[in-house]
Scaffold this motif. Structure first.
Motif, PDB file in Angstrom:
ATOM      1  N   GLY A  88      -3.813   0.132   6.716  1.00 49.81           N
ATOM      2  CA  GLY A  88      -5.206  -0.038   6.309  1.00 49.81           C
ATOM      3  C   GLY A  88      -5.771   1.204   5.655  1.00 49.81           C
ATOM      4  O   GLY A  88      -6.526   1.118   4.672  1.00 49.81           O
ATOM      5  N   GLN A  89      -5.408   2.376   6.175  1.00 52.58           N
ATOM      6  CA  GLN A  89      -5.875   3.630   5.573  1.00 52.58           C
ATOM      7  C   GLN A  89      -5.286   3.828   4.188  1.00 52.58           C
ATOM      8  O   GLN A  89      -5.984   4.260   3.264  1.00 52.58           O
ATOM      9  N   LEU A 141     -15.445  -3.844   3.155  1.00 54.60           N
ATOM     10  CA  LEU A 141     -15.538  -2.684   2.265  1.00 54.60           C
ATOM     11  C   LEU A 141     -15.598  -3.126   0.806  1.00 54.60           C
ATOM     12  O   LEU A 141     -16.410  -2.617   0.021  1.00 54.60           O
ATOM     13  N   GLN A 199      -4.392   1.464   2.135  1.00 60.47           N
ATOM     14  CA  GLN A 199      -5.033   0.536   1.207  1.00 60.47           C
ATOM     15  C   GLN A 199      -6.431   1.014   0.832  1.00 60.47           C
ATOM     16  O   GLN A 199      -6.872   0.820  -0.301  1.00 60.47           O
ATOM     17  N   ARG A 200      -7.120   1.669   1.757  1.00 66.52           N
ATOM     18  CA  ARG A 200      -8.412   2.258   1.414  1.00 66.52           C
ATOM     19  C   ARG A 200      -8.240   3.367   0.368  1.00 66.52           C
ATOM     20  O   ARG A 200      -9.064   3.507  -0.540  1.00 66.52           O
ATOM     21  N   SER A 252       0.821  -1.218   0.000  1.00 66.75           N
ATOM     22  CA  SER A 252       0.000   0.000   0.000  1.00 66.75           C
ATOM     23  C   SER A 252       0.850   1.262   0.000  1.00 66.75           C
ATOM     24  O   SER A 252       0.420   2.302  -0.517  1.00 66.75           O
ATOM     25  N   ILE A 296      -7.748   1.729  -2.948  1.00 69.75           N
ATOM     26  CA  ILE A 296      -9.032   1.267  -3.482  1.00 69.75           C
ATOM     27  C   ILE A 296      -9.811   2.451  -4.059  1.00 69.75           C
ATOM     28  O   ILE A 296     -10.382   2.361  -5.152  1.00 69.75           O
ATOM     29  N   ALA A 297      -9.823   3.569  -3.336  1.00 71.27           N
ATOM     30  CA  ALA A 297     -10.506   4.762  -3.827  1.00 71.27           C
ATOM     31  C   ALA A 297      -9.888   5.244  -5.134  1.00 71.27           C
ATOM     32  O   ALA A 297     -10.598   5.655  -6.065  1.00 71.27           O
ATOM     33  N   VAL A 343     -14.971   5.167   1.074  1.00 70.65           N
ATOM     34  CA  VAL A 343     -14.148   4.083   1.625  1.00 70.65           C
ATOM     35  C   VAL A 343     -13.880   4.275   3.115  1.00 70.65           C
ATOM     36  O   VAL A 343     -13.012   3.605   3.681  1.00 70.65           O
ATOM     37  N   GLN A 397     -12.046  -5.396   7.919  1.00 71.98           N
ATOM     38  CA  GLN A 397     -12.718  -4.155   7.537  1.00 71.98           C
ATOM     39  C   GLN A 397     -12.590  -3.900   6.033  1.00 71.98           C
ATOM     40  O   GLN A 397     -13.567  -3.520   5.372  1.00 71.98           O
ATOM     41  N   VAL A 398     -11.387  -4.121   5.485  1.00 69.98           N
ATOM     42  CA  VAL A 398     -11.170  -3.875   4.057  1.00 69.98           C
ATOM     43  C   VAL A 398     -11.948  -4.889   3.221  1.00 69.98           C
ATOM     44  O   VAL A 398     -12.525  -4.542   2.184  1.00 69.98           O
TER      45      VAL A 398
END
Length: 347
Positions: A166-167, A204, A169-170, A109, A173-174, A148, A200-201
């Protein structure tokens, strides 16, 4: 905001992506001669509209190379990609139009993001390249951040180093969703996250698939995650597809010995059900000089002499279920070979 127009001429019954006889070999010159790594060798499969196709296999089996070929980050040596009835790279579907409809989320990420760009700039960059105004691209980036689960007021102007894994990777994704794709390729997209963030991901991804009508190709080593997320699963071994079928069917009634060995290698939560014997013996053969016939025969407990002589093809063994194993095909020479001649296992 300037809309993107997606090509959708095939109707719901047509596969979104067809992969036909895809080949990718890597060449390297060394002192003792020229070496050819057969990373992907004659791979064919389909990705159906609206599904999640899981791709599994040991490290080095060709999963990530296949993903990069689908994204056209690598050019195949042979074979073709057909996206919703159109040849990728042809005049009817030029590469720029194809890449707008197919996006990819990578494993790392942090390395996937430009450290000199804010999250807002990273997400908006793709739309700016395709002619969307800066104002509209910025507004849509904020919308995606919120979509996201990242508050735009807090995260839009941050840089990658200021976010957790994790943030980040969000954000990746966005960024992939910014082009309003129809197909998203996820290459080990959650493997570097801890389990709470991974859950969580994954949730999502499920929510985004449902609300945005997405199709996924999901590559992972984690068979538990693949089973939960996937509609169908494709199994690769040494650059080839050895089995493909419905997810539950593969987990409950797999037809290929390699698939069964992978499933037996899954960690168990039951302390009374420990794995005491390795499901597979030996290491995978080198992709520089793969075995003749069935590439798995050097490690297969059911191999016979014919397995070293005949290369099995993917054949139907059930509803939507295919396997490249002579043992799973009743008419093959494996069933007629008498006496049984077991191939020595690789230690």
């Amino acid at each position: 905001m300037q809309p993107f127009i997606n090509v959708d001429i095939g109707g719901p019954a047509q596969p979104l992506l067809k992969v036909n006889n895809l080949v990718k070999h890597f060449h390297s010159g060394v002192r003792k001669g020229h070496r050819v790594v057969q990373a992907v060798d004659n791979v064919s499969f389909e990705v159906l509209k609206g599904e999640t196709l899981g791709v599994v296999g040991e490290s080095g089996c060709g999963k990530s190379t296949t993903a990069r070929l689908l994204m056209q980050l690598l050019n195949q040596d042979r074979g073709e990609l057909i996206f919703d009835g159109l040849d990728v790279g042809s005049s009817r579907l030029p590469m720029k139009a194809y890449r707008r409809q197919v996006q990819m989320v990578f494993q790392d990420s942090y390395a996937s993001l430009n450290p000199r760009m804010t999250m807002e700039e990273s997400i908006a960059f793709g739309q700016r390249v395709h002619g969307v105004s800066a104002k509209d691209a910025k507004e849509y980036a904020h919308y995606l951040l919120a979509h996201v689960g990242l508050e735009p007021g807090r995260f839009a102007h941050r840089y990658p180093h200021a976010l957790s894994g994790g943030q980040r990777q969000r954000v990746n994704i966005a960024r992939a969703l910014a082009m309003k794709p129809r197909l998203v390729i996820l290459d080990e997209a959650v493997s570097a996250l801890d389990k709470s963030v991974e859950a969580q991901v994954l949730q999502l991804l499920q929510d985004l698939k449902r609300t945005l009508d997405l199709t996924y190709v999901f590559i992972s080593h984690d068979l538990h995650v693949v089973r939960w997320l996937s509609d169908r699963i494709l199994v690769m071994y040494l650059g080839e597809v050895v089995e493909v079928g419905p997810a539950e069917k593969l987990f409950t009634d797999s037809a290929h010995p390699y698939t069964r060995a992978l499933l037996r290698s899954m960690p168990s939560m039951d302390p009374q059900n420990r794995t005491l014997v390795s499901p597979l013996s030996g290491d995978p053969p080198s992709p520089v000089s793969p075995p003749s016939g069935c590439r798995f025969h050097t490690r297969c407990a059911h191999a016979k002499a014919v397995c070293a002589q005949t290369q099995p093809r993917l054949e139907t063994v059930g509803q939507g279920h295919q396997s490249a194993c002579l043992m799973a095909q009743p008419a093959s020479a494996w069933h007629r070979e008498i006496p049984v001649q077991e191939v020595n296992h690789v230690a």
